[in-house]
Every structure is written in C-alpha cells, then in structure tokens.
Design an enzyme around this catalytic site. Sequence first.
Site, PDB file in Angstrom:
ATOM      1  N   SER A  78       3.423   3.893 -13.241  1.00  0.00           N
ATOM      2  CA  SER A  78       2.163   3.674 -13.034  1.00  0.00           C
ATOM      3  C   SER A  78       1.141   4.112 -14.204  1.00  0.00           C
ATOM      4  CB  SER A  78       1.496   4.082 -11.699  1.00  0.00           C
ATOM      5  OG  SER A  78       2.077   3.383 -10.550  1.00  0.00           O
ATOM      6  N   HIS A  90      -3.731  -5.591 -12.229  1.00  0.00           N
ATOM      7  CA  HIS A  90      -3.762  -4.792 -11.284  1.00  0.00           C
ATOM      8  C   HIS A  90      -2.600  -4.103 -10.609  1.00  0.00           C
ATOM      9  CE1 HIS A  90      -2.350  -7.465  -8.377  1.00  0.00           C
ATOM     10  NE2 HIS A  90      -2.684  -6.889  -7.220  1.00  0.00           N
ATOM     11  N   GLY A  91      -1.524  -4.515 -11.419  1.00  0.00           N
ATOM     12  CA  GLY A  91      -0.157  -4.059 -11.089  1.00  0.00           C
ATOM     13  C   GLY A  91       1.023  -4.726 -11.688  1.00  0.00           C
ATOM     14  N   ASN A 142      -9.707  -6.357  -5.600  1.00  0.00           N
ATOM     15  CA  ASN A 142      -9.960  -7.349  -4.766  1.00  0.00           C
ATOM     16  C   ASN A 142     -11.310  -7.378  -4.280  1.00  0.00           C
ATOM     17  OD1 ASN A 142      -6.996  -7.840  -4.839  1.00  0.00           O
ATOM     18  ND2 ASN A 142      -7.140  -8.529  -2.587  1.00  0.00           N
ATOM     19  N   HIS A 162       0.810  -1.198  -0.017  1.00  0.00           N
ATOM     20  CA  HIS A 162      -0.068   0.021   0.058  1.00  0.00           C
ATOM     21  C   HIS A 162       0.815   1.184  -0.041  1.00  0.00           C
ATOM     22  CE1 HIS A 162      -3.644  -2.495   1.870  1.00  0.00           C
ATOM     23  NE2 HIS A 162      -3.227  -2.685   0.642  1.00  0.00           N
ATOM     24  N   PRO A 213      -1.163   0.296 -11.025  1.00  0.00           N
ATOM     25  CA  PRO A 213       0.459   0.739 -10.720  1.00  0.00           C
ATOM     26  C   PRO A 213       1.359  -0.343 -10.668  1.00  0.00           C
ATOM     27  CG  PRO A 213      -0.839  -0.434  -8.916  1.00  0.00           C
ATOM     28  CD  PRO A 213      -1.709  -0.483 -10.144  1.00  0.00           C
ATOM     29  N   GLU A 229       1.416   8.370  -3.404  1.00  0.00           N
ATOM     30  CA  GLU A 229       2.323   8.877  -4.236  1.00  0.00           C
ATOM     31  C   GLU A 229       1.870  10.333  -4.673  1.00  0.00           C
ATOM     32  OE1 GLU A 229       4.376   4.774  -5.929  1.00  0.00           O
ATOM     33  OE2 GLU A 229       3.114   5.961  -7.241  1.00  0.00           O
ATOM     34  N   MET A 233       7.252   0.381  -6.413  1.00  0.00           N
ATOM     35  CA  MET A 233       7.552   1.389  -5.767  1.00  0.00           C
ATOM     36  C   MET A 233       9.138   1.842  -6.880  1.00  0.00           C
ATOM     37  SD  MET A 233       9.366   1.360  -2.000  1.00  0.00           S
ATOM     38  CE  MET A 233       9.928   2.729  -1.259  1.00  0.00           C
TER      39      MET A 233
END
Length: 389
Positions: free
Chosen positions: A300, A317-318, A262, A153, A293, A156, A296
């Site tokens: 994104s 989703h990422g 989710n 989580h 996204p 940004e 880190m």
Amino acid sequence: MERLTNRLFSWASLIDEKTVDQARTSASMPFIYPHLALMPDAHLGLGATVGSVIPTLGAIMPAAVGVDIGCGMIAVKTQFTRSDLDGRDLSELREQIERSIPLSAGRDNRKIVATAEPRVAELEALAEAAEFDPATYTRHWRNQLGSLGSGNHFIEVSVDEGDTVWMFLHSGSRGVGNKIAQHHIKVAQRLAKQWWIELPNPDLAYLVEGTPEFAAYIRELRWAQRFALLNREEMMDRVANQLGRFLGVAVEERERINCHHNFTESEMHFGKRVWVSRKGAIMADDGRPGLIPGSMGTASYVVTGKGNPLSLNSSPHGAGREYSRSAARKTFTHEQLREAMVGIEYRDTDAFLDEIPAAYKPIDRVMADAADLVSVRHTLRQLVNVKGD
C-alpha cells in the site's frame, strides 16, 4: 492518459470494454462538466464505474457516489520499528484487534465506549442541524460507530521502506450510510419516472440542485461522510490501544492521514463550481497527503497529490478488481490464497478467497499509471491483516 472521447479521459492501462462502455454512458449525461476522469483502478460498478471522477453542473447522481458513502482510508505512523515486533507472536496482536473491533457485515458494538461517546455526540448534533434522524434509516447507528464491515474493508499493521511501523485501515459509513444512499437513489429514480425522464441506466437517475430532494440528499450525504471519517478515527484509536498494550508502550502518533474515496464535494474546476463525485478515487490536490491501498497481501502507498487538472485533482483509491467476487471464488483456491499471504499474520479461512491479490489489478501497474497524479512518499508492507467475513 488517454482521451477516449471529448468527455471521457482515462488513466487506466488495464481496463475492459464493458467498463469503458459504462463510463461512456455516464459521461454522456448532459450535466457532466467538463469531462469524466477514469482512474487507473477503474472497473465495472453499479450504475457508475468504480474508479471514476464525475463532475456535474446543477445535479448529482446518488449512485455515482455509491452506497458506502464516505468509504475511505486512515493511516497512522508510529514511533515503533519492525525490530519491536520481531520475535513476537503476531497472532496475539491480531486476535486482540479482532476482539476490540466488531468485524463483518451486521456486526456492531454492544455498547458505546468512552472514546466513541464524543463522536456520537457530534453526530447527534450534526443530524439535528441537518434536520433528519439517522434512526429512521438504522435504529442502532450509534453502535455501528467503530465497526469494520466486510468485503474489502481491512485493518493492517505494516512497515514502510525504513521499517517504521504504521497502522492502516479501510472502512466507511456502515449500514446507516448504505441505507441513506439507497433511499436517495430510489428518490432520484422515482422523480425520473414522475417527470418522464429517459435514462440510459436507472442507476444514473439524478437530483436537481435547487429542489428539496437535492438539499435533503446533500445534508444527509455530508452527515454520512462525517460518520465514515469518525468511524475510521474510532477504530484507529482502538488499534493504537491494542498495539500499545501488545508492545507495552503507548503509541506515539507521528502522522495521521484520513481520506475519503467515495464522496461528493463542491469544487472549482475549469472556471466553474461543480459537484465532484469520486466513486473510488481520492482527492489529489497539489501537496495533499493521500492513501492508496493494494490488495490483501500486497503493498500500500502513502502519497502526495500533484494537482493534475485533467484528473480533477484526483488519483486512484486502490488496486481495482479484475475478477468479480463470484468469479474469484470459482477461479482461485484456498492454497493459492495461503501462498499469497506467506509472511503475513492473518485469519486463515477460505472466506477471504474473493479478496485474493490475484483477483485485483497489480498495484504496481496502477501506481505506474498514476505517476502524473501522485508521488509516492512511503511503500507499506503488511505484517498483520484483519478482515471481516
């Protein structure tokens, strides 16, 4: 897209055999219809694969939704440009955001602030209508609204390809959603034992539509999904307030996108109404805005769905993990994390080592795999990163 079996389709060009085996097992459940779809970011999960779209007829596997019910993303496009931030000490902005939003597991708000009051009131009314008391799961659930959590989580401040400033964050239903999910997973497992149902994995235990247990799960699931969405809205309002104070001008929202990754919804696919559980996937109906996204320190994406029917109108989703958290800590160093975060204002601590970009699939590869699922509207690059330990 690759058709692995008649009931398992995959968009992942980077995927290990254990993940494929796990997805095959989930796809073998008798109520899957018409097939399970693996997204480009698919990786091993608890019970069901993270990055999978699981359509079911007449039943739901609570573990297929996961324990962070309603986890997802929110992004807001502002009127600011990168030049408004140039020459300013972004550590001050990061610290202001960190003070306004509780970070890390177990951290909650000390009081319910004015912006949270109407959202809490809405959730209280929804819980009453759903005939349950969230306090039976987590006594201080009201104070969790507007808190981030930990793990992947984040909050940004980013800029897009045209140097427009965006606010972007990722969170879910916090402790109360986790407790709701854990309860119903255990109920499904108890019923499987009670009725002598043999399962390939205990985490694939299911609830049957038409039973009181199923109805209770749907009511509480929908409440937790709403909690997660409002939790993101509350945090985004606080981030906007801090950014406006930092720049001396109130934020003007040009666009706001808030999407789960989710969750479960009742949808029509291939001529039948099914329950679609997306565990690490977003809705990507034709024209629907969405958020994907990276990890880190990477890019994104703000996307638009293409409504691909074989994907059940879904997209990744990422980035998706390649290394487990423990493996990442053994493999990478604090210095490598620092190198990956050059040019980004963040809290420099080895607590984030398991979130290093190298622990994830390359987001560019994931997006290439998703080319027939979504189109990219904006590419966001981070300037400020906020995370919980």
